[in-house]
Scaffold this motif. Structure first.
Motif, mmCIF file in Angstrom:
data_model
loop_
_atom_site.group_PDB
_atom_site.id
_atom_site.type_symbol
_atom_site.label_atom_id
_atom_site.label_comp_id
_atom_site.label_asym_id
_atom_site.label_seq_id
_atom_site.Cartn_x
_atom_site.Cartn_y
_atom_site.Cartn_z
ATOM 1 N N TRP A 96 21.008 -8.321 -6.635
ATOM 2 C CA TRP A 96 19.695 -8.536 -6.306
ATOM 3 C C TRP A 96 19.626 -10.106 -5.694
ATOM 4 O O TRP A 96 20.458 -10.861 -6.217
ATOM 5 C CB TRP A 96 18.900 -8.398 -7.545
ATOM 6 C CG TRP A 96 18.356 -6.924 -7.777
ATOM 7 C CD1 TRP A 96 19.098 -6.401 -8.933
ATOM 8 C CD2 TRP A 96 17.520 -6.309 -7.373
ATOM 9 N NE1 TRP A 96 18.130 -5.240 -8.863
ATOM 10 C CE2 TRP A 96 17.284 -4.930 -8.031
ATOM 11 C CE3 TRP A 96 16.617 -6.646 -6.405
ATOM 12 C CZ2 TRP A 96 16.532 -4.102 -7.620
ATOM 13 C CZ3 TRP A 96 15.440 -5.533 -5.979
ATOM 14 C CH2 TRP A 96 15.502 -4.348 -6.635
ATOM 15 N N ALA A 123 7.805 -1.451 -6.423
ATOM 16 C CA ALA A 123 8.944 -1.622 -5.577
ATOM 17 C C ALA A 123 8.761 -0.588 -4.486
ATOM 18 O O ALA A 123 8.104 0.420 -4.600
ATOM 19 C CB ALA A 123 10.244 -1.492 -6.600
ATOM 20 N N SER A 161 12.380 -6.017 -11.085
ATOM 21 C CA SER A 161 13.560 -5.520 -10.405
ATOM 22 C C SER A 161 14.659 -5.023 -11.495
ATOM 23 O O SER A 161 15.513 -4.219 -11.029
ATOM 24 C CB SER A 161 14.141 -6.723 -9.726
ATOM 25 O OG SER A 161 14.661 -7.854 -10.778
ATOM 26 N N ALA A 179 11.359 -5.533 -4.691
ATOM 27 C CA ALA A 179 10.798 -5.129 -5.726
ATOM 28 C C ALA A 179 10.162 -6.398 -6.194
ATOM 29 O O ALA A 179 10.669 -7.643 -5.778
ATOM 30 C CB ALA A 179 11.720 -4.777 -7.045
ATOM 31 N N TYR A 186 9.422 -11.952 -4.840
ATOM 32 C CA TYR A 186 10.230 -10.818 -4.457
ATOM 33 C C TYR A 186 11.626 -10.819 -4.911
ATOM 34 O O TYR A 186 12.025 -11.786 -4.696
ATOM 35 C CB TYR A 186 10.067 -10.037 -3.354
ATOM 36 C CG TYR A 186 8.358 -9.711 -2.860
ATOM 37 C CD1 TYR A 186 7.606 -10.704 -2.423
ATOM 38 C CD2 TYR A 186 7.731 -8.381 -3.626
ATOM 39 C CE1 TYR A 186 6.128 -10.225 -2.096
ATOM 40 C CE2 TYR A 186 6.557 -8.328 -3.157
ATOM 41 C CZ TYR A 186 5.763 -9.187 -2.550
ATOM 42 O OH TYR A 186 4.449 -8.687 -2.349
ATOM 43 N N ARG A 187 12.174 -9.660 -5.138
ATOM 44 C CA ARG A 187 13.737 -9.543 -5.084
ATOM 45 C C ARG A 187 14.155 -8.297 -4.188
ATOM 46 O O ARG A 187 13.390 -7.420 -4.195
ATOM 47 C CB ARG A 187 14.334 -9.614 -6.607
ATOM 48 C CG ARG A 187 14.115 -10.805 -7.378
ATOM 49 C CD ARG A 187 14.654 -10.608 -8.811
ATOM 50 N NE ARG A 187 15.961 -11.227 -8.732
ATOM 51 C CZ ARG A 187 16.393 -11.643 -9.922
ATOM 52 N NH1 ARG A 187 15.897 -11.324 -11.183
ATOM 53 N NH2 ARG A 187 17.804 -11.981 -10.037
#
Lengths: 283, 256
Positions: B157, B94, B71, B66, B139-140
């Motif tokens: 995460w 995501a 996130s 995501a 992004y995570r």
């Protein structure tokens, strides 16, 4: 016994000739030494001319295949300097022979022709040296980096000239990367840090850098393509190609410049000696 | 009633999630690999052993990717059918990918120690697609263990992962920093030698041309004779001398 006629008598002649003979012997020795030195100087010039021609022919033959890179930068003056060096070498050889003949015959005409032609050759060699020395400075890593990013595997070329230069650059880089086991100018990250013509046609996920950067097996295939894409040591070439480019080009530029400089210094001395000798010759 | 309904729904969600939060934090693979983060891909370390307490043989481990700012709002899908697809990334912000059997993350599982996200350029619409990421992010990611009834375990995460952004090549400046001193030295010395030679030639030629004009006063080798001025005496031998007598100028015989 009256006043002696001014034409010589036998005895008078003898005494006078002894004095004159001594003087002439001294100048004769001086002339001989001068001639000997000039002939030696011209022999050295002739041999240096042959060496210069040989060196410049070697450079012009482009054993490392780097000429397309310089042609594409439109800055191939160090090759022009090498071409001039070939002809200057021949001229030096021919003129040195002329000089030797002129000195041995003590001919004022021959030596004048020799001096004038040598000056013209001197001017050309000066141009060649200065060109090689100054244009060497333009060959920076950034120059080759920009050219590689702009032209390597460029697909949309404007005209025929552009197409030829692009093909030359692409072929040269492919050869460079395969033969020297190197990638990019500084390293494979050149392809990641900057946009390029290569990136337009090859997506980043499959080709973070060209596949020629991968370690190849005997059939010219990457031994581990995934490892190469990731950058796992042992599967890709991590060093840049700049050393493989700048080494030969530096040797060429400095070879032409410094050897030419040495020849010109020596020729300067020989020419000064010749002019001095020429001015002392009686018609 | 409504409140009861909401409470039941919440409880149901919790029960359906049954979610174990593993303390593992996904991270970009350590190690010196220049290709671990590119413009459209990145490489994660493959976690081992962490799903073993929770996983059955039929379970699958997914990777949720995501945008870093989306996130927190990410909702785990309740079943495999509701997995957000790769193509929905621009809108849903995501997606989930890299579906693999839980056994691939076992303690003694063979295979590479890394997972490459975004490395599949040939999947088109076929779920799950591990396609290249469209923007630099950040992004995570987190791993999600999904069973037949929904997610069973998840990791935390990761930290935000920023992809490379390529600079335009027009920012490269190919001009050299400064002129090298060697070139200046060569040019200066050669120019001065050339000038000295030119002057020497002019001097030598000038002297040769000047000799007949400059030596007028000495009277030798004059190209003309006038009526009035007797021809100059040429350079002569020393005065005649007979052995035994003193040199004397010519003249009539002395009367002896």
């Amino acid at each position: 016994m009256c006043d002696m006629p001014w034409n010589k008598s036998g005895f008078f002649e003898g005494e006078v000739s002894l004095h004159e003979g001594l003087k002439m012997a001294k100048t004769d020795n001086g002339i001989r030494i001068c001639q000997g030195l000039l002939i030696l100087g011209n022999v050295v010039i002739g041999m240096c001319g042959i060496a210069l021609t040989a060196e410049c022919i070697f450079f012009v033959s482009d054993p490392h295949g780097l000429y397309p890179l310089l042609e594409a930068t439109e800055n191939n003056d160090i090759y022009a300097a090498a071409w001039i060096g070939i002809f200057v070498g021949f001229a030096l050889l021919a003129l040195s022979i002329l000089g030797i003949v002129g000195v041995m015959k003590s001919s004022k005409t021959l030596l004048l022709v020799y001096i004038i032609l040598m000056l013209i050759t001197y001017a050309f060699e000066m141009a060649s040296c200065i060109t090689a020395a100054t244009h060497r400075d333009f060959l920076t890593p950034n120059l080759f980096l920009k050219q590689m990013l702009e032209r390597y595997m460029k697909s949309d070329t404007d005209n025929n000239n552009d197409k030829q230069m692009t093909e030359g650059v692409t072929k040269t880089w492919d050869n460079l990367m395969l033969q020297n086991q190197c990638c990019g100018v500084h390293g494979p990250l050149d392809w990641q840090e900057y946009t390029s013509a290569f990136r337009m046609t090859h997506n980043d996920a499959d080709y973070p850098w060209p596949h020629n950067c991968c370690v190849m097996n005997t059939r010219s295939e990457p031994i581990n393509l995934d490892g190469c894409k990731l950058g796992v040591p042992g599967f890709y070439n991590s060093n840049g190609c700049y050393d493989a480019i700048s080494g030969p080009l530096n040797r060429q530029a400095w070879g032409v410049a410094w050897f030419g400089f040495a020849i010109l210094c020596w020729t300067f001395c020989v020419l000064l000696g010749t002019m001095f000798y020429w001015s002392r010759i009686a018609y | 009633m409504e409140l009861l309904g909401v409470l039941l729904a919440l409880a149901g969600m919790d029960a359906a999630a049954g979610l174990a939060l593993l303390p593992y934090v996904p991270r970009v693979a350590p190690g010196a690999m220049p290709g671990k983060v590119t413009a459209t891909t990145f490489v994660l370390e493959r976690p081992r052993c962490i799903f073993d307490p929770f996983a059955n043989a039929s379970d699958a481990v997914w990777l949720a990717v995501a945008f870093a700012d989306a996130s927190a709002a990410f909702k785990n899908p309740t079943s495999s059918a509701e997995v957000p697809p790769y193509e929905g990334l621009p809108t849903a912000r995501a997606y989930m990918t890299l579906q693999m059997a839980a056994a691939a993350y076992g303690c003694s599982a063979p295979g590479a120690a890394v997972l490459r996200v975004g490395g599949d350029t040939a999947c088109h619409g076929r779920a799950p697609c591990n396609g290249p990421l469209p923007s630099p992010g950040p992004y995570r990611v987190k791993f999600l263990l999904m069973g037949c009834g929904g997610p069973k375990a998840e990791t935390k995460w990761s930290d935000p992962i920023l992809l490379r952004r390529a600079r335009s090549l027009s920012t490269i400046d190919p001009t050299p920093a400064r002129r090298s001193s060697t070139a200046v030295v060569i040019a200066a010395i050669l120019a001065s030698l050339g000038a000295a030679l030119a002057m020497a030639v002019l001097g030598a030629v000038g002297t040769q041309l000047c000799v007949p004009l400059c030596r007028r006063g000495l009277g030798a080798h004059l190209p003309y004779r006038t009526h009035h001025v007797p021809p100059a005496l040429p350079h002569t031998l020393p005065p005649a001398c007979v052995c035994g007598c003193t040199p004397r100028p010519p003249g009539p015989c002395p009367t002896k």
